[in-house]
Design an enzyme around this catalytic site. Structure first.
Site, PDB file in Angstrom:
ATOM      1  N   ARG A   4       2.463  -6.273   9.298  1.00  0.00           N
ATOM      2  CA  ARG A   4       1.746  -5.122   9.843  1.00  0.00           C
ATOM      3  C   ARG A   4       2.293  -4.713  11.212  1.00  0.00           C
ATOM      4  O   ARG A   4       2.296  -3.531  11.548  1.00  0.00           O
ATOM      5  CB  ARG A   4       0.248  -5.432   9.900  1.00  0.00           C
ATOM      6  CG  ARG A   4      -0.384  -5.359   8.500  1.00  0.00           C
ATOM      7  CD  ARG A   4      -1.751  -5.949   8.463  1.00  0.00           C
ATOM      8  NE  ARG A   4      -2.506  -5.559   7.275  1.00  0.00           N
ATOM      9  CZ  ARG A   4      -3.706  -6.031   6.971  1.00  0.00           C
ATOM     10  NH1 ARG A   4      -4.278  -6.907   7.764  1.00  0.00           N
ATOM     11  NH2 ARG A   4      -4.316  -5.637   5.881  1.00  0.00           N
ATOM     12  N   TYR A  50     -12.552  -2.118  -3.526  1.00  0.00           N
ATOM     13  CA  TYR A  50     -13.047  -2.222  -2.150  1.00  0.00           C
ATOM     14  C   TYR A  50     -14.574  -2.116  -2.075  1.00  0.00           C
ATOM     15  O   TYR A  50     -15.110  -1.747  -1.028  1.00  0.00           O
ATOM     16  CB  TYR A  50     -12.401  -1.144  -1.284  1.00  0.00           C
ATOM     17  CG  TYR A  50     -10.994  -1.505  -0.829  1.00  0.00           C
ATOM     18  CD1 TYR A  50     -10.766  -2.593   0.017  1.00  0.00           C
ATOM     19  CD2 TYR A  50      -9.893  -0.761  -1.229  1.00  0.00           C
ATOM     20  CE1 TYR A  50      -9.492  -2.924   0.448  1.00  0.00           C
ATOM     21  CE2 TYR A  50      -8.597  -1.082  -0.801  1.00  0.00           C
ATOM     22  CZ  TYR A  50      -8.417  -2.167   0.038  1.00  0.00           C
ATOM     23  OH  TYR A  50      -7.159  -2.499   0.470  1.00  0.00           O
ATOM     24  N   PHE A  59     -15.371   3.866   7.125  1.00  0.00           N
ATOM     25  CA  PHE A  59     -14.009   4.228   6.723  1.00  0.00           C
ATOM     26  C   PHE A  59     -13.792   4.197   5.205  1.00  0.00           C
ATOM     27  O   PHE A  59     -12.692   4.439   4.733  1.00  0.00           O
ATOM     28  CB  PHE A  59     -12.985   3.309   7.415  1.00  0.00           C
ATOM     29  CG  PHE A  59     -13.175   1.838   7.150  1.00  0.00           C
ATOM     30  CD1 PHE A  59     -12.719   1.245   5.980  1.00  0.00           C
ATOM     31  CD2 PHE A  59     -13.811   1.025   8.091  1.00  0.00           C
ATOM     32  CE1 PHE A  59     -12.880  -0.116   5.739  1.00  0.00           C
ATOM     33  CE2 PHE A  59     -13.992  -0.331   7.860  1.00  0.00           C
ATOM     34  CZ  PHE A  59     -13.524  -0.904   6.679  1.00  0.00           C
ATOM     35  N   LYS A  70       0.819  -1.219   0.000  1.00  0.00           N
ATOM     36  CA  LYS A  70       0.000   0.000   0.000  1.00  0.00           C
ATOM     37  C   LYS A  70       0.859   1.279   0.000  1.00  0.00           C
ATOM     38  O   LYS A  70       2.070   1.231   0.235  1.00  0.00           O
ATOM     39  CB  LYS A  70      -0.934  -0.049   1.217  1.00  0.00           C
ATOM     40  CG  LYS A  70      -1.968  -1.182   1.148  1.00  0.00           C
ATOM     41  CD  LYS A  70      -2.854  -1.169   2.389  1.00  0.00           C
ATOM     42  CE  LYS A  70      -4.013  -2.130   2.279  1.00  0.00           C
ATOM     43  NZ  LYS A  70      -4.872  -2.084   3.495  1.00  0.00           N
ATOM     44  N   ASN A  83      -1.907   0.246   6.920  1.00  0.00           N
ATOM     45  CA  ASN A  83      -1.352  -0.999   7.463  1.00  0.00           C
ATOM     46  C   ASN A  83      -0.491  -1.769   6.446  1.00  0.00           C
ATOM     47  O   ASN A  83      -0.307  -2.978   6.548  1.00  0.00           O
ATOM     48  CB  ASN A  83      -2.474  -1.870   8.037  1.00  0.00           C
ATOM     49  CG  ASN A  83      -3.551  -2.172   7.012  1.00  0.00           C
ATOM     50  OD1 ASN A  83      -3.398  -1.852   5.834  1.00  0.00           O
ATOM     51  ND2 ASN A  83      -4.625  -2.804   7.441  1.00  0.00           N
ATOM     52  N   THR A  89      -5.503  -6.757  11.060  1.00  0.00           N
ATOM     53  CA  THR A  89      -5.738  -5.489  10.354  1.00  0.00           C
ATOM     54  C   THR A  89      -5.051  -4.314  11.051  1.00  0.00           C
ATOM     55  O   THR A  89      -4.402  -3.489  10.405  1.00  0.00           O
ATOM     56  CB  THR A  89      -7.262  -5.218  10.251  1.00  0.00           C
ATOM     57  OG1 THR A  89      -7.888  -6.364   9.671  1.00  0.00           O
ATOM     58  CG2 THR A  89      -7.554  -3.997   9.392  1.00  0.00           C
ATOM     59  N   GLU A 129     -10.045 -10.986  -7.333  1.00  0.00           N
ATOM     60  CA  GLU A 129      -9.112  -9.848  -7.256  1.00  0.00           C
ATOM     61  C   GLU A 129      -7.989  -9.995  -8.275  1.00  0.00           C
ATOM     62  O   GLU A 129      -7.568  -9.005  -8.883  1.00  0.00           O
ATOM     63  CB  GLU A 129      -8.554  -9.730  -5.832  1.00  0.00           C
ATOM     64  CG  GLU A 129      -9.622  -9.318  -4.822  1.00  0.00           C
ATOM     65  CD  GLU A 129      -9.131  -9.288  -3.384  1.00  0.00           C
ATOM     66  OE1 GLU A 129      -9.942  -8.972  -2.497  1.00  0.00           O
ATOM     67  OE2 GLU A 129      -7.932  -9.583  -3.128  1.00  0.00           O
ATOM     68  N   ARG A 189      -2.117 -14.271   4.800  1.00  0.00           N
ATOM     69  CA  ARG A 189      -2.835 -13.588   5.890  1.00  0.00           C
ATOM     70  C   ARG A 189      -2.040 -13.699   7.200  1.00  0.00           C
ATOM     71  O   ARG A 189      -2.010 -12.778   8.000  1.00  0.00           O
ATOM     72  CB  ARG A 189      -4.233 -14.186   6.086  1.00  0.00           C
ATOM     73  CG  ARG A 189      -5.183 -14.012   4.922  1.00  0.00           C
ATOM     74  CD  ARG A 189      -5.682 -12.617   4.712  1.00  0.00           C
ATOM     75  NE  ARG A 189      -6.474 -12.114   5.801  1.00  0.00           N
ATOM     76  CZ  ARG A 189      -7.137 -10.942   5.768  1.00  0.00           C
ATOM     77  NH1 ARG A 189      -7.096 -10.181   4.680  1.00  0.00           N
ATOM     78  NH2 ARG A 189      -7.818 -10.524   6.794  1.00  0.00           N
ATOM     79  N   HIS A 212      -2.290  -5.380   1.642  1.00  0.00           N
ATOM     80  CA  HIS A 212      -3.586  -6.047   1.467  1.00  0.00           C
ATOM     81  C   HIS A 212      -3.308  -7.496   1.091  1.00  0.00           C
ATOM     82  O   HIS A 212      -2.336  -7.774   0.379  1.00  0.00           O
ATOM     83  CB  HIS A 212      -4.386  -5.391   0.327  1.00  0.00           C
ATOM     84  CG  HIS A 212      -5.536  -6.248  -0.144  1.00  0.00           C
ATOM     85  ND1 HIS A 212      -6.761  -6.240   0.486  1.00  0.00           N
ATOM     86  CD2 HIS A 212      -5.617  -7.184  -1.136  1.00  0.00           C
ATOM     87  CE1 HIS A 212      -7.561  -7.122  -0.125  1.00  0.00           C
ATOM     88  NE2 HIS A 212      -6.887  -7.701  -1.099  1.00  0.00           N
TER      89      HIS A 212
HETATM   90  P1  IDP Z   1      -7.984  -6.608   6.025  1.00  0.00           P
HETATM   91  O1  IDP Z   1      -7.185  -5.720   5.087  1.00  0.00           O
HETATM   92  O2  IDP Z   1      -7.189  -7.011   7.246  1.00  0.00           O
HETATM   93  O3  IDP Z   1      -8.622  -7.789   5.318  1.00  0.00           O
HETATM   94  P2  IDP Z   1     -10.593  -5.288   6.034  1.00  0.00           P
HETATM   95  O4  IDP Z   1     -11.568  -5.324   7.163  1.00  0.00           O
HETATM   96  O5  IDP Z   1     -10.936  -6.056   4.777  1.00  0.00           O
HETATM   97  O6  IDP Z   1      -9.171  -5.707   6.603  1.00  0.00           O
HETATM   98  O7  IDP Z   1     -10.391  -3.742   5.660  1.00  0.00           O
HETATM   99  C1  IDP Z   1      -9.803  -3.339   4.448  1.00  0.00           C
HETATM  100  C2  IDP Z   1      -8.870  -2.194   4.728  1.00  0.00           C
HETATM  101  O8  IDP Z   1      -9.630  -1.068   5.172  1.00  0.00           O
HETATM  102  C3  IDP Z   1      -7.861  -2.426   5.854  1.00  0.00           C
HETATM  103  O9  IDP Z   1      -6.730  -3.156   5.449  1.00  0.00           O
HETATM  104  C4  IDP Z   1      -7.530  -1.006   6.263  1.00  0.00           C
HETATM  105  O10 IDP Z   1      -6.608  -0.382   5.352  1.00  0.00           O
HETATM  106  C5  IDP Z   1      -8.889  -0.330   6.133  1.00  0.00           C
HETATM  107  N1  IDP Z   1      -9.631  -0.384   7.424  1.00  0.00           N
HETATM  108  C6  IDP Z   1     -10.248  -1.456   7.992  1.00  0.00           C
HETATM  109  N2  IDP Z   1     -10.834  -1.126   9.155  1.00  0.00           N
HETATM  110  C7  IDP Z   1     -10.630   0.199   9.317  1.00  0.00           C
HETATM  111  C8  IDP Z   1     -11.000   1.144  10.337  1.00  0.00           C
HETATM  112  O11 IDP Z   1     -11.675   0.802  11.333  1.00  0.00           O
HETATM  113  N3  IDP Z   1     -10.569   2.438  10.158  1.00  0.00           N
HETATM  114  C9  IDP Z   1      -9.842   2.830   9.061  1.00  0.00           C
HETATM  115  N4  IDP Z   1      -9.472   1.979   8.094  1.00  0.00           N
HETATM  116  C10 IDP Z   1      -9.854   0.682   8.209  1.00  0.00           C
END
Ligand code: IDP
Length: 140
Positions: free
Chosen positions: A104, A51, A59, A11, A114, A93, A128, A87, A117
């Site tokens: 991360r 997304y 968010f 990212k 973070n 996350t 994807e 993962r 992805h």
């Molecule tokens: P993941 O990337 O660990 O699978 P997801 O829930 O699919 O997590 O969320 C996608 C992306 O959205 C995250 O990697 C992060 O960049 C962002 N994200 C997720 N939760 C939050 C939040 O609570 N606040 C801000 N950004 C978030």
């Protein structure tokens, strides 16, 4: 165990800090092989399409802004149980919750920025990968 493919994205927070190599080393050390890779700068539409599943989350708007704020490196990774393996090496996350040694934990800035992805299922990985790469760009 099955050989699988998954989609990985390094990212903007990571490309900005010039740590793509450090992240790829962790992926390779976990047994994953980069079989496709490109550096791109997404337009808003690209991020929104990718997304889409999160479009109703609070968010979402910030996530789209962040993912279009700089270049990203998109990869197809191949390996044993690639989806779960990736993962695991990514970590939770939020960097605060991520296990020691994960990408991360080591490189993530916060729950949004973070660093990586990774597809969360084999089915989503296929979708994807198809969204991001032409077949001829993937060299396994
Ligand atoms: P993941 O990337 O660990 O699978 P997801 O829930 O699919 O997590 O969320 C996608 C992306 O959205 C995250 O990697 C992060 O960049 C962002 N994200 C997720 N939760 C939050 C939040 O609570 N606040 C801000 N950004 C978030």
């Amino acid at each position: 165990m099955a050989t699988e493919r998954t989609l990985s994205i390094i990212k903007p927070d990571a490309t900005e800090r010039n740590i793509t190599g450090k992240i790829i080393s962790k992926l390779e050390d976990a047994g994953l092989r980069v079989i496709a890779q490109k550096r791109v700068w997404w337009k808003k539409k690209d991020a929104k399409d990718f997304y889409e599943v999160h479009k109703d989350r609070p968010f979402f708007k910030d996530l789209v802004s962040y993912m279009t704020s700089g270049p990203i490196v998109i990869q197809v990774l191949e390996g044993e149980d690639a989806v779960a393996t990736n993962r695991k090496v990514m970590g939770a996350t939020s960097p605060v919750d991520a296990e020691e040694g994960t990408i991360r934990k080591e490189f993530g800035v916060n729950i949004e920025r973070n660093s990586v992805h990774g597809s969360d299922s084999v089915e989503n990985a296929k979708k994807e990968i198809d969204m991001c790469f032409a077949k001829k760009e993937i060299v396994g």
